[in-house]
Design a protein around this motif. Structure first.
Motif, PDB file in Angstrom:
ATOM      1  N   VAL A  30      24.339  10.821 -55.614  1.00  0.00           N
ATOM      2  CA  VAL A  30      24.150  10.994 -56.899  1.00  0.00           C
ATOM      3  C   VAL A  30      23.138   9.801 -57.475  1.00  0.00           C
ATOM      4  N   SER A  31      23.828   8.308 -57.366  1.00  0.00           N
ATOM      5  CA  SER A  31      23.526   7.021 -57.338  1.00  0.00           C
ATOM      6  C   SER A  31      22.016   7.068 -56.780  1.00  0.00           C
ATOM      7  N   ILE A  32      22.327   7.313 -55.449  1.00  0.00           N
ATOM      8  CA  ILE A  32      21.018   7.124 -54.917  1.00  0.00           C
ATOM      9  C   ILE A  32      19.183   7.693 -54.880  1.00  0.00           C
ATOM     10  N   GLY A  33      19.647   9.022 -55.292  1.00  0.00           N
ATOM     11  CA  GLY A  33      18.475   9.857 -55.343  1.00  0.00           C
ATOM     12  C   GLY A  33      18.494   9.272 -56.843  1.00  0.00           C
ATOM     13  N   ALA A  34      18.923   9.417 -57.932  1.00  0.00           N
ATOM     14  CA  ALA A  34      18.666   8.898 -58.986  1.00  0.00           C
ATOM     15  C   ALA A  34      17.214   7.287 -59.142  1.00  0.00           C
ATOM     16  N   ASN A  35      18.393   6.584 -58.244  1.00  0.00           N
ATOM     17  CA  ASN A  35      17.501   4.724 -57.781  1.00  0.00           C
ATOM     18  C   ASN A  35      16.485   5.681 -57.859  1.00  0.00           C
ATOM     19  N   LEU A  36      16.199   7.185 -56.416  1.00  0.00           N
ATOM     20  CA  LEU A  36      15.133   6.739 -55.551  1.00  0.00           C
ATOM     21  C   LEU A  36      13.757   7.908 -56.571  1.00  0.00           C
ATOM     22  N   LEU A  37      14.068   8.551 -57.539  1.00  0.00           N
ATOM     23  CA  LEU A  37      14.264   9.521 -58.927  1.00  0.00           C
ATOM     24  C   LEU A  37      13.106   7.967 -59.485  1.00  0.00           C
ATOM     25  N   LEU A  38      13.579   7.191 -59.736  1.00  0.00           N
ATOM     26  CA  LEU A  38      13.194   6.079 -60.080  1.00  0.00           C
ATOM     27  C   LEU A  38      11.651   5.716 -59.981  1.00  0.00           C
ATOM     28  N   SER A  39      12.024   5.175 -58.504  1.00  0.00           N
ATOM     29  CA  SER A  39      10.460   4.807 -57.815  1.00  0.00           C
ATOM     30  C   SER A  39       9.938   5.132 -57.144  1.00  0.00           C
ATOM     31  N   TRP A  40      10.406   6.731 -57.164  1.00  0.00           N
ATOM     32  CA  TRP A  40       8.804   7.439 -57.159  1.00  0.00           C
ATOM     33  C   TRP A  40       8.665   7.594 -58.687  1.00  0.00           C
ATOM     34  N   VAL A  41       9.010   7.614 -59.919  1.00  0.00           N
ATOM     35  CA  VAL A  41       8.343   8.047 -61.025  1.00  0.00           C
ATOM     36  C   VAL A  41       7.207   6.589 -61.310  1.00  0.00           C
ATOM     37  N   GLY A  42       8.409   5.236 -60.865  1.00  0.00           N
ATOM     38  CA  GLY A  42       7.303   3.842 -60.684  1.00  0.00           C
ATOM     39  C   GLY A  42       6.356   3.815 -60.315  1.00  0.00           C
ATOM     40  N   ARG A  43       5.675   4.475 -59.075  1.00  0.00           N
ATOM     41  CA  ARG A  43       5.099   5.044 -58.112  1.00  0.00           C
ATOM     42  C   ARG A  43       4.091   5.576 -58.681  1.00  0.00           C
ATOM     43  N   ARG A  44       4.372   6.792 -59.034  1.00  0.00           N
ATOM     44  CA  ARG A  44       3.141   7.487 -59.697  1.00  0.00           C
ATOM     45  C   ARG A  44       2.443   7.160 -61.012  1.00  0.00           C
TER      46      ARG A  44
END
Length: 254
Positions: free
Chosen positions: A227-241
């Motif tokens: 969950v922690s890794i997934g949430a972190n990757l999601l925020l990173s993806w949002v940042g790039r988008r």
């Protein structure tokens, strides 16, 4: 290093750890360290049972309340600290104390103040995460190139437009990074808080610690890591988008 080589090394690192874990688990036994092969079976059983995901969902909803408030308050506060020496002097010592203070040390005090329900868990998460959100926004705000602001002013740009067109785009990568840091600490704080009052997902981990096998507790820990890794990757993806310059800005260390 090219991307394919990097991925190969990452997978190799995971595989090596799993092999060492499996061999160590076979030697030590389930009581001390259940091997991955046994943890996998236990994990499937917990998924089918449904209690793990139910408690995790309830805990995450409460965690996001505290984390949401830390972002809503921390991001503008950090930006203001970076642009105002007065606000910085008034607030910085308190934020620094929040970062270095252990959540476990605060838990008994918060239980006295808020009880053991929703307010307690949200407050613990808020205090545990806001420092990282504030300080990241603070350093980002301080790092804005004054020449950019001078150029905007020379064209007669008003304060609101300067903030919207210059400050916010420059600050956005730091806001995402602060949210990523804060989220990791928010999840940790949620688990610690729930273990204190033996409720929710943290309560499951605490109670499972009394079992004769470490397989269930390791399954719970694997889930929270995912969950922690997934949430972190999601925020990173949002940042790039939202901001295509996010990766280059962070890679430059600015």
């Amino acid at each position: 290093m090219d991307k394919s080589r990097k991925m190969f090394l990452q997978f190799s690192g995971v595989a090596i750890v799993l092999v060492i874990w499996e061999l160590s688990g076979r030697v030590l036994g389930e009581l001390l360290l259940a091997p991955p092969s046994i943890v996998a079976v236990s994990y499937i059983e917990l998924l089918l049972d449904g209690e793990m995901l139910t408690e995790l969902g309830a805990s995450m909803r409460q965690m996001f309340v505290g984390f949401g408030f830390s972002c809503l308050i921390g991001m503008p506060l950090g930006a203001a600290m970076g642009r105002s020496k007065i606000i910085d002097a008034l607030v910085h010592p308190w934020i620094s104390m929040m970062v270095v203070t252990s959540v476990a040390a605060l838990a008994p005090v918060f239980i006295l103040l808020f009880g053991t329900g929703f307010e307690f868990r949200a407050a613990i998460v808020f205090v545990a995460s806001i420092g990282y959100v504030v300080l990241t926004a603070y350093h980002g705000s301080r790092g804005i190139d004054p020449k950019m602001l001078d150029v905007a002013r020379s064209f007669g740009t008003g304060r609101i437009d300067i903030y919207r067109k210059v400050v916010l785009p420059a600050l956005f990568p730091y806001l995402i990074t602060g949210a990523r840091l804060g989220l990791v600490h928010a999840i940790r704080a949620m688990i610690v808080a729930e273990m204190f009052v033996i409720v929710g997902y943290g309560g499951l981990i605490f109670q499972t610690g009394q079992d004769l096998s470490t397989a269930p507790i390791l399954s719970y820990l694997v889930t929270i890591m995912i969950v922690s890794i997934g949430a972190n990757l999601l925020l990173s993806w949002v940042g790039r988008r939202v901001a295509p310059w996010y990766d280059s800005k962070m890679a430059a260390g600015q």
